[in-house]
Design a protein around this motif. Structure first.
Motif, PDB file in Angstrom:
ATOM      1  N   UNK A  27      84.790 -25.441  25.641  1.00  0.00           N
ATOM      2  CA  UNK A  27      83.435 -24.947  25.195  1.00  0.00           C
ATOM      3  C   UNK A  27      83.400 -23.875  24.176  1.00  0.00           C
ATOM      4  N   UNK A  28      84.727 -22.977  24.242  1.00  0.00           N
ATOM      5  CA  UNK A  28      84.980 -22.012  23.113  1.00  0.00           C
ATOM      6  C   UNK A  28      86.442 -22.121  22.495  1.00  0.00           C
ATOM      7  N   UNK A  57      81.629 -23.869  20.643  1.00  0.00           N
ATOM      8  CA  UNK A  57      81.528 -22.392  19.884  1.00  0.00           C
ATOM      9  C   UNK A  57      82.889 -22.069  19.349  1.00  0.00           C
ATOM     10  N   UNK A  99      84.910 -19.439  17.346  1.00  0.00           N
ATOM     11  CA  UNK A  99      84.664 -17.775  17.016  1.00  0.00           C
ATOM     12  C   UNK A  99      85.921 -17.635  15.919  1.00  0.00           C
ATOM     13  N   UNK A 150      88.907 -12.985  22.951  1.00  0.00           N
ATOM     14  CA  UNK A 150      87.580 -13.919  22.835  1.00  0.00           C
ATOM     15  C   UNK A 150      87.895 -14.942  23.795  1.00  0.00           C
ATOM     16  N   UNK A 172      85.678 -15.595  27.292  1.00  0.00           N
ATOM     17  CA  UNK A 172      84.945 -16.799  27.462  1.00  0.00           C
ATOM     18  C   UNK A 172      85.321 -17.595  28.703  1.00  0.00           C
ATOM     19  N   UNK A 177      84.138 -16.499  32.211  1.00  0.00           N
ATOM     20  CA  UNK A 177      82.970 -16.980  32.575  1.00  0.00           C
ATOM     21  C   UNK A 177      82.996 -18.434  33.354  1.00  0.00           C
ATOM     22  N   UNK A 229      84.578 -21.148  31.522  1.00  0.00           N
ATOM     23  CA  UNK A 229      84.678 -22.297  30.409  1.00  0.00           C
ATOM     24  C   UNK A 229      85.962 -22.466  30.177  1.00  0.00           C
TER      25      UNK A 229
END
Ligand SMILES: Cc1ncc(C[n+]2csc(CCOP(=O)(O)OP(=O)(O)O)c2C)c(N)n1
Ligand code: SF4
Ligand SMILES: [Mg+2]
Lengths: 368, 292
Positions: free
Chosen positions: A21-22, A50, A52, A63, A67, A70, A72
């Motif tokens: 997801x990230x 996403x 970054x 980062x 992420x 949370x 993900x």
């Protein structure tokens, strides 16, 4: 799907297929192609993540931590100076039990600037609580990256996984490889301690000495639990996709009197050396260590052992040789070779076996 | 805007008496509400929360490495938004974690347009580790690493942040909670990168009695050393008590002389501080008037 490309491309495609997801990204040779490929996937819509573009490796791991906290799936890649620059965050991510997956293109550390293959970067991060796997082919780079997500996110493990591939020798060589459709091979991320607004409280608050050690021990429990999880994951991978992997790979070891042990691309090169030695009548075999953390020792009883280290612990010795000696009681002939991309051929490896003196150290190119 | 009664910072903190950081945090969390995650780097606030397994915080708090708060927030915010969640992500960091070691991560997160609010509570020193100088320590202030008084000026953090053009930028002060509350509430109503710099007069660090935190904050504003403003869409507005201070100020001596940390400040340095104030006021007034 059969395709072809570099080790870097294989890692990027495996990350794409695992659907993080990230993704946090920062360039460094020889890894850069991984984050560039993923940028392409995100831009053309083949990966709905996403992306970054952070300003440093310290921040790329930060980062990923934010992420992953949370709940993900997250991925990043680095190499060499980038890896050691994020050292603090490697400890933080493992300690926070976040199943982040990262590829590391093994490369020398300066000075002087050298972008060749060396394992000093990942080896100096060995005590951070990250799982470490070393791969030897483009196909294995793809497969190990895919499996890393399932292993890291397994609730018995919940530790980050680093896939190590030799800079240039693997990141930049092109081979054919097969991609897979993982489907439910990687179950949905279900981090039990993901941030929950309905369950407020502190993560990583002041932790006094009468409990801190419990969290440290718990990391070790996750590390130990990872061994059956890795085995089960590799077995399931073989069942579904037809390619077999083990904690370490043995080559012609059954009746071997001398075994060569190495990691990464040297681990493939030495198979040719074994064939040469066998032709000469030497009962040689090879063990390619894949997982360095957790560290699983092969049975070396009664065999001569030649260990090739592509790094060095100053004031001590070759790291792999030292760890094997400590855990198995073997007395290896410890060869230091391939630093900074120094060329090591299968003939050189065969020669290491011929000149072996158990319990001593040999710097290739220095002690000739 | 009425400040709600609900508390997210409970009464069990381990802060010093008269602590401005916990006071500010109390109003920040009241303005932010329950759907909020705090990201906190190493600082006094790591300690204020209390010791595991207890916590004084009634919202999720993620404690992270000293240099990493803004970058962690970037990842967290992206992950929440990817999942369609509007949860506020607020960095609550000290001046050292912002102006010195964390400035690279802050700059990156602002530039990347991270949807978060970064709050720097500025007690003008590394207080957690026992009052060493930081880039935010003002000229003439004694700290344990500037025992003779600091010879360099405070770094202009707000100018650095302004150069990133955040969607919302404001200053505030622990002594004016309503102004602070309004600004946090407004900041969180706007998507994108927001920044607040909040003065935090710290009794042990600044060496004044613990019941004088509010008084010290008011003196900072009345001397013009600290100006309350907000900048939105490129427009600067002076707020609250600073409106009067823009016209008429008390001398900086009134602020410097009541804090032990300025015991060794020289007359020349005091004059220099006064001049810095006048220059800053003139610059902000020009910007507020639209002449810049
Ligand atoms: C990489 C790193 N270096 C140093 C420290 C030690 N350290 C912890 S908090 C702190 C000072 C924090 O100062 P500031 O950000 O101003 O917050 P305050 O304590 O004043 O609230 C320092 C130096 C650390 N935690 N990590
Ligand atoms: S040192 Fe200052 S900022 Fe830190 S807890 Fe004490 S009063 Fe608060
Ligand atoms: Mg401070």
């Amino acid at each position: 799907m059969l395709t072809f490309g570099t080790g870097n491309k294989a890692v990027a495609m495996a990350a794409r297929d695992a659907k993080p997801v990230v993704v946090a990204a920062y360039p460094i040779t020889p890894q850069t192609e991984i984050v560039e490929e993923i940028a392409n996937f995100v831009t053309d819509g083949t990966l709905a993540a996403r992306y970054i573009p952070v300003e440093s490796e310290h921040s790329s791991m930060a980062a990923c931590i934010g992420a992953a906290a949370t709940g993900v799936r997250t991925f990043t890649a680095t190499s060499s100076h980038g890896l050691v620059y994020m050292c603090e965050m490697l400890h933080m991510s493992a300690g926070a039990r976040l199943p982040i997956v990262m590829a590391n293109a093994n490369r020398a550390l300066g000075p002087g600037w050298n972008i060749g293959a060396e394992h000093s970067d990942s080896m100096s991060m060995r005590d951070t609580g990250w799982l470490q796997v070393y791969v030897s082919t483009v196909q294995e780079a793809y497969d190990a990256t895919m499996m890393a997500f399932r292993i890291a996110e397994h609730t018995d493990v919940l530790l980050p996984v680093m896939i190590n591939l030799d800079g240039f020798l693997l990141t930049h060589i092109t081979q054919t490889f097969e991609t897979v459709e993982p489907d439910d091979f990687i179950p949905p991320t279900a981090t039990p301690h993901a941030i929950d607004i309905k369950n407020p409280g502190g993560y990583g608050t002041l932790t006094p000495g009468n409990v801190h050690f419990k969290f440290r021990y718990d990391i070790e429990r996750g590390m130990r639990a990872s061994i059956p999880v890795i085995e089960e994951t590799e077995a399931e991978f073989a069942r579904r996709f037809g390619r077999e992997y083990h904690l370490y790979e043995e080559y012609r070891c059954e009746d071997a009197e001398v075994v060569i042990i190495a990691m990464g691309t040297l681990g493939k090169e030495m198979e040719v050396a074994v064939d040469i030695l066998r032709d000469e009548g030497v009962a040689a075999g090879a063990v390619r260590m894949r997982w360095f953390r957790p560290f699983i020792v092969p049975d070396l009883d009664g065999k001569d052992v030649v260990v090739i280290d592509r790094e060095y612990s100053f004031g001590y010795g070759g790291i792999l040789a030292g760890e094997l000696q400590a855990k198995s009681g073997c007395r290896p002939f410890s060869v230091i070779a391939g630093l900074g991309g120094q060329e090591v051929t299968y003939d050189d490896i065969a020669e290491f076996v011929r000149i072996r003196r158990p319990g001593t150290e040999h710097w290739f190119g220095v002690d000739d | 805007m009425a400040i709600p009664d609900e508390e997210f910072l409970l009464k069990t903190t381990s802060a010093c008496a008269g602590c401005p950081s916990s006071l500010i945090l109390r109003y920040v969390t009241k303005a932010a509400g329950a759907d909020t995650v705090l990201v906190i780097p190493a600082c006094c606030t790591s300690v204020i929360q209390g010791v595991y397994p207890t916590t004084a915080m009634n919202i999720p708090v993620y404690n992270v490495a000293f240099a990493s708060a803004a970058a962690v927030a970037s990842g967290m915010s992206e992950a929440f938004r990817a999942e369609g969640r509007k949860t506020n992500v607020i960095c609550y960091a000290g001046d050292g974690g912002t102006i010195d070691i964390g400035i690279q991560a802050l700059s990156g997160a602002l530039e990347r347009g991270t949807d978060f609010l970064y709050i720097c509570y500025d007690n003008e020193a590394y207080s957690n580790t026992g009052m060493q100088r930081s880039g935010a320590t003002p000229l003439g202030a004694m700290t344990t690493t500037t025992p003779g008084g600091k010879k360099d000026h405070k770094k202009d953090l707000d100018a650095i942040v302004a150069a990133h053009n955040p969607v919302y930028q404001a200053t505030a002060c622990a002594a004016y909670p309503q102004d602070l509350y309004n600004k946090v509430e407004k900041a969180l109503s706007i998507p994108g990168p927001k920044f607040m710099h909040i003065l935090a007069p710290c009794p042990p660090g600044w060496r004044f009695p613990s019941e004088k935190t509010i008084e010290m904050g008011k003196l900072a504003v009345k001397t013009g050393l600290w100006v309350l403003y907000e900048r939105e869409g490129g427009k600067l507005t002076i707020t609250g008590a600073s409106k009067a201070a823009m016209k008429k100020r008390i001398p900086v001596e009134d602020y410097l002389s009541v804090q032990g940390r300025f015991r060794k400040i020289t007359a020349e340095e005091t004059a220099e501080v006064q001049k810095t104030v006048e220059d800053m006021i003139a610059r902000l007034q020009r910007e507020a008037d639209g002449i810049c």
